[in-house]
Write a protein that holds these residues in place. Sequence first.
Motif, PDB file in Angstrom:
ATOM      1  N   ASP A  58       0.854  -1.187   0.000  1.00 19.89           N
ATOM      2  CA  ASP A  58       0.000   0.000   0.000  1.00 19.89           C
ATOM      3  C   ASP A  58       0.884   1.229   0.000  1.00 19.89           C
ATOM      4  O   ASP A  58       2.070   1.150   0.269  1.00 19.89           O
ATOM      5  CB  ASP A  58      -0.917   0.022   1.239  1.00 19.89           C
ATOM      6  N   HIS A  59       0.268   2.351  -0.313  1.00 19.93           N
ATOM      7  CA  HIS A  59       1.055   3.594  -0.307  1.00 19.93           C
ATOM      8  C   HIS A  59       0.587   4.515   0.804  1.00 19.93           C
ATOM      9  O   HIS A  59       0.727   5.715   0.727  1.00 19.93           O
ATOM     10  CB  HIS A  59       1.002   4.278  -1.669  1.00 19.93           C
ATOM     11  N   LEU A  60       0.056   3.919   1.860  1.00 13.36           N
ATOM     12  CA  LEU A  60      -0.445   4.738   2.965  1.00 13.36           C
ATOM     13  C   LEU A  60       0.220   4.379   4.287  1.00 13.36           C
ATOM     14  O   LEU A  60      -0.152   4.881   5.340  1.00 13.36           O
ATOM     15  CB  LEU A  60      -1.967   4.560   3.090  1.00 13.36           C
ATOM     16  N   LEU A 105      14.871   4.592  -4.512  1.00 15.12           N
ATOM     17  CA  LEU A 105      14.255   4.962  -3.233  1.00 15.12           C
ATOM     18  C   LEU A 105      13.403   6.214  -3.486  1.00 15.12           C
ATOM     19  O   LEU A 105      13.903   7.205  -4.034  1.00 15.12           O
ATOM     20  CB  LEU A 105      15.350   5.266  -2.206  1.00 15.12           C
ATOM     21  N   LEU A 106      12.144   6.174  -3.086  1.00 11.04           N
ATOM     22  CA  LEU A 106      11.219   7.260  -3.435  1.00 11.04           C
ATOM     23  C   LEU A 106      11.369   8.459  -2.508  1.00 11.04           C
ATOM     24  O   LEU A 106      10.638   8.645  -1.550  1.00 11.04           O
ATOM     25  CB  LEU A 106       9.789   6.718  -3.441  1.00 11.04           C
ATOM     26  N   GLY A 107      12.327   9.275  -2.796  1.00 14.67           N
ATOM     27  CA  GLY A 107      12.585  10.486  -2.054  1.00 14.67           C
ATOM     28  C   GLY A 107      13.823  11.131  -2.616  1.00 14.67           C
ATOM     29  O   GLY A 107      14.474  10.542  -3.495  1.00 14.67           O
ATOM     30  N   ASP A 163      -7.522  17.538  -0.850  1.00 11.86           N
ATOM     31  CA  ASP A 163      -7.903  17.378  -2.258  1.00 11.86           C
ATOM     32  C   ASP A 163      -6.688  17.180  -3.161  1.00 11.86           C
ATOM     33  O   ASP A 163      -6.683  17.598  -4.319  1.00 11.86           O
ATOM     34  CB  ASP A 163      -8.702  18.624  -2.710  1.00 11.86           C
ATOM     35  N   ARG A 164      -5.646  16.533  -2.626  1.00 17.06           N
ATOM     36  CA  ARG A 164      -4.355  16.548  -3.337  1.00 17.06           C
ATOM     37  C   ARG A 164      -4.395  15.862  -4.703  1.00 17.06           C
ATOM     38  O   ARG A 164      -3.546  16.120  -5.539  1.00 17.06           O
ATOM     39  CB  ARG A 164      -3.251  15.934  -2.469  1.00 17.06           C
ATOM     40  N   LEU A 165      -5.363  14.960  -4.916  1.00 19.43           N
ATOM     41  CA  LEU A 165      -5.395  14.274  -6.209  1.00 19.43           C
ATOM     42  C   LEU A 165      -6.068  15.080  -7.311  1.00 19.43           C
ATOM     43  O   LEU A 165      -6.038  14.698  -8.477  1.00 19.43           O
ATOM     44  CB  LEU A 165      -6.066  12.899  -6.086  1.00 19.43           C
ATOM     45  N   VAL A 196      12.297  11.581 -11.322  1.00 21.21           N
ATOM     46  CA  VAL A 196      11.505  12.649 -10.709  1.00 21.21           C
ATOM     47  C   VAL A 196      10.084  12.106 -10.629  1.00 21.21           C
ATOM     48  O   VAL A 196       9.598  11.493 -11.583  1.00 21.21           O
ATOM     49  CB  VAL A 196      11.544  13.931 -11.578  1.00 21.21           C
ATOM     50  N   MET A 197       9.440  12.308  -9.483  1.00 22.32           N
ATOM     51  CA  MET A 197       8.063  11.829  -9.335  1.00 22.32           C
ATOM     52  C   MET A 197       7.109  13.007  -9.529  1.00 22.32           C
ATOM     53  O   MET A 197       7.209  14.007  -8.816  1.00 22.32           O
ATOM     54  CB  MET A 197       7.853  11.223  -7.943  1.00 22.32           C
ATOM     55  N   CYS A 198       6.222  12.880 -10.505  1.00 25.97           N
ATOM     56  CA  CYS A 198       5.294  13.997 -10.708  1.00 25.97           C
ATOM     57  C   CYS A 198       4.195  13.946  -9.658  1.00 25.97           C
ATOM     58  O   CYS A 198       3.845  12.894  -9.146  1.00 25.97           O
ATOM     59  CB  CYS A 198       4.727  13.993 -12.122  1.00 25.97           C
ATOM     60  N   ALA A 199       3.692  15.117  -9.353  1.00 19.77           N
ATOM     61  CA  ALA A 199       2.723  15.249  -8.254  1.00 19.77           C
ATOM     62  C   ALA A 199       1.329  14.806  -8.691  1.00 19.77           C
ATOM     63  O   ALA A 199       1.051  14.631  -9.876  1.00 19.77           O
ATOM     64  CB  ALA A 199       2.698  16.699  -7.795  1.00 19.77           C
ATOM     65  N   TYR A 200       0.464  14.653  -7.704  1.00 13.19           N
ATOM     66  CA  TYR A 200      -0.937  14.300  -7.966  1.00 13.19           C
ATOM     67  C   TYR A 200      -1.717  15.485  -8.546  1.00 13.19           C
ATOM     68  O   TYR A 200      -2.585  15.332  -9.378  1.00 13.19           O
ATOM     69  CB  TYR A 200      -1.631  13.957  -6.640  1.00 13.19           C
ATOM     70  N   ASN A 201      -1.398  16.682  -8.032  1.00 10.28           N
ATOM     71  CA  ASN A 201      -2.250  17.854  -8.251  1.00 10.28           C
ATOM     72  C   ASN A 201      -2.116  18.429  -9.656  1.00 10.28           C
ATOM     73  O   ASN A 201      -1.256  18.027 -10.446  1.00 10.28           O
ATOM     74  CB  ASN A 201      -1.883  18.935  -7.228  1.00 10.28           C
ATOM     75  N   SER A 231       5.082   8.539 -12.199  1.00 15.96           N
ATOM     76  CA  SER A 231       3.898   9.186 -11.616  1.00 15.96           C
ATOM     77  C   SER A 231       3.895   8.948 -10.113  1.00 15.96           C
ATOM     78  O   SER A 231       4.423   7.945  -9.641  1.00 15.96           O
ATOM     79  CB  SER A 231       2.630   8.572 -12.205  1.00 15.96           C
ATOM     80  N   ASP A 232       3.310   9.868  -9.366  1.00 20.22           N
ATOM     81  CA  ASP A 232       3.010   9.499  -7.985  1.00 20.22           C
ATOM     82  C   ASP A 232       2.000   8.351  -8.068  1.00 20.22           C
ATOM     83  O   ASP A 232       1.316   8.168  -9.082  1.00 20.22           O
ATOM     84  CB  ASP A 232       2.467  10.689  -7.179  1.00 20.22           C
ATOM     85  N   TRP A 233       1.908   7.612  -6.987  1.00 21.49           N
ATOM     86  CA  TRP A 233       1.131   6.378  -7.014  1.00 21.49           C
ATOM     87  C   TRP A 233      -0.369   6.673  -7.227  1.00 21.49           C
ATOM     88  O   TRP A 233      -1.055   7.118  -6.315  1.00 21.49           O
ATOM     89  CB  TRP A 233       1.388   5.584  -5.732  1.00 21.49           C
ATOM     90  N   GLY A 234      -0.798   6.476  -8.467  1.00 17.76           N
ATOM     91  CA  GLY A 234      -2.208   6.748  -8.783  1.00 17.76           C
ATOM     92  C   GLY A 234      -2.432   8.140  -9.343  1.00 17.76           C
ATOM     93  O   GLY A 234      -3.569   8.607  -9.415  1.00 17.76           O
TER      94      GLY A 234
HETATM   95  C1  BGC Z   1       2.959   9.405  -1.966  1.00 20.07           C
HETATM   96  C2  BGC Z   1       4.393   9.275  -2.437  1.00 20.07           C
HETATM   97  C3  BGC Z   1       4.855   7.856  -2.227  1.00 20.07           C
HETATM   98  C4  BGC Z   1       3.918   6.915  -2.972  1.00 20.07           C
HETATM   99  C5  BGC Z   1       4.288   5.456  -2.840  1.00 20.07           C
HETATM  100  C6  BGC Z   1       2.048   8.356  -2.546  1.00 20.07           C
HETATM  101  O1  BGC Z   1       0.808   8.360  -1.915  1.00 20.07           O
HETATM  102  O2  BGC Z   1       2.478  10.693  -2.290  1.00 20.07           O
HETATM  103  O3  BGC Z   1       5.207  10.166  -1.743  1.00 20.07           O
HETATM  104  O4  BGC Z   1       6.175   7.711  -2.647  1.00 20.07           O
HETATM  105  O5  BGC Z   1       2.606   7.079  -2.449  1.00 20.07           O
HETATM  106  O6  BGC Z   1       4.029   4.997  -1.550  1.00 20.07           O
END
Ligand code: BGC
Length: 742
Positions: A58-60, A105-107, A163-165, A196-201, A231-234
């Motif tokens: 999960d990503h939470l 590593l995601l960061g 509302d970040r998505l 680079v991970m693109c944002a949700y918004n 992409s960010d996850w989703g």
């Molecule tokens: C977060 C990211 C994270 C990804 C994978 C997303 O919900 O915004 O920072 O890397 O999930 O867990």
Amino acid sequence: MSEMTFTPSVSGLTLEEKASLTSGADFWTTKAVPSAGIPSIMMTDGPHGLRKQAGDTDHLGLASSIPATCFPPAVGLGSSFDPELARRVGVALGIESAAQNVAVLLGPGINIKRSPLCGRNFEYFSEDPLVSGVMGAALVRGIQSQAVGASLKHFAANNQETDRLRVSSDVAPRPLREIYLRAFQRVVQDAQPWTVMCAYNRINGVYASEDPWLLTTVLRDEWGFEGLVVSDWGAVNDRVAGVRAGLDLEMPSSGGRTDAQLVEAVRTGALDEAALDAVAQRVVDLVGKAHSTSDEIEPDLDAHHALAREAAGRSIVLLRNEEGILPLSAETSRIAVIGEFAEKPRFQGAGSSLINPTRVDTALGAIRAAATGRVDHARGFSTSGEMDGDALREEAVRVAGEAEVAVVFLGLPAEEESEGFDRTHLELPDAQLRLIDEVVAANARTVVVLSNGGVVTLPFRDRVPAILEGWLLGQAGGSATADVLFGKVNPSGRLTETIPLRLVDAPSYGNFPGEFGHVHYGEGILVGYRWFDARDLAVAYPFGHGLSYTDFVYGSAAVEVIDDGLLVRVPVTNSGSRAGREVVQAYVSVPDSQVERAPRALVGFASVEIAAGSTVEVVLEIRRSDLAYWDIRVDDWVVEPGEYRIEVGASSRDIRAAATVQLVGEPNRAPLSRESSLAEVMAVPAAAAELHRVLAESERSLLRSADAEMVKLIGSFPLSRLSVLDPALNEKGIERIVASST
Ligand code: BGC
């Protein structure tokens, strides 16, 4: 995975294979293409430790992950203002990732702390783009030195969780470039993150995941990014639009759904196959770079814990220390340690960055180990509310009253701040505020230690002699806190964000978190201390603030213009009796700027160790690019000519030395047109001369005889409308003036 050999090109792959490469196989891995020998690689969170899930995914931060060292989250590490320390933490993160076959590593997360309410501020470094960029680049360098990729996130303008998505960050070009993109630019150009991970918004209405301007024009064409955009996850809204924009990899898996969309789009001609080839190739290139050698790497977890302790000690900010109450003597006869966090530390934030630590030090345990006298503990309050609050408080007040000194651990309960939602206020829980008031009344020798990922207001700050801002300090935070309390470590952390007196003073107040899918960045470039200084607002503790157990005296500053910027030199003397670190900060102001400028903007800093009684000449290199503003007329950075004032100090409000320099700057590149005003024409010498010539040829020129007052009066008139005042300014005359300026 050890060394891999496979065809490094997508040219021989089928359309389906190419499409399949561009989205995840599952939650954390890419798809293999066995026919071409292309293996799958794993990417996982991040950022301040490894969150590799062995079972459910999960990503939470819900399902568990394997144990890993939990370093201080960015809110802590950033306070060190020390890129070398961040690099070393990055190396350790890289080693732990490589040992687990994690390719990326995601960061780090380097979004700007626009509002103190952002639920994810603990994962970000600062309200200032220079601090975020310098610290972010150092972490990336460290991680990637171990042949593990970093993922710079969340690109871009992801400054809230609400509302970040979907939310659109509506931000004007200057703040977007000067504040929100600047740190990303620095990390990309200085450290070339693999991804680079693109944002949700959305940004100004366009999803980051499908924005060709953001992902290609800015990131690749302007900044020269060579890696992959994930992409960010989703975060993917429209996969085909994403590929067109330059989004290379969709994570996590879409179960084949979006791969089929890509294939279909190529078949119908809606998507150019070359665009798909380009993104698939970048996935293959990333896989090629990733070659972890798990068999050979055995991370030294003891050494990593020691590093986590060192980093935590460097993250703590001593906000206040009256009459030298700190450091405590280890021989103190009786110490009352109060508060739930002393025993059950809050050392990281919730959400996707939740690390399963290899071990956890408690402050209570560390204080007991360090102190030779008696140490009593009282819980004081219960964050779960399950216990009788009155009884807990009364017991704590009694224990404090009997002790020589009370150390009270206060902080935000874990459920008040997390990824996924924003806070709604800045206050500590009532039970804690009441507790501290009563403890101080019972024992004036009281020290407060705070645990919080985002800033909190401190109504008791003038009544308590000492306050340590402990942020979230990672798994070794407890022992690091004891190190600072007893003076084994001389505190040197500095605030990377302003602690305001009231939420209503914050720059984004009234424009956060927005409504109906839009958040308006109404404060423009005045983010963080830039705002508080411009408005001359009182704050609890300013940006850059942090005390030491010793004193530093600054000499005068000298500034020299060098090719690509400025060199600032300032002698700093440790006038006390113990060694310490000073974070020397340089701020710029441009008094006669033609654009709005912050009264003070950080352009350089250094964390410098200085032995007791010694003087060190601190040299700060200021990049010319950090003196520039974003000129919306030419869509580019401009260093304007004129006077630049450099202030050097120990915080944004503790300036100890200053010097000014003249910069030649760049000529005005904004072209004149018939719509340019008289004042703008007069500012360009060649055009002003031509104007005079045109007027001199006129029979009847009102303008020729105009005095300075008159010019001031009509300075705002565009050329095109000046013919009313002077017939000589006809189309031909205007053309001549405009042409003379190029
Ligand atoms: C977060 C990211 C994270 C990804 C994978 C997303 O919900 O915004 O920072 O890397 O999930 O867990």
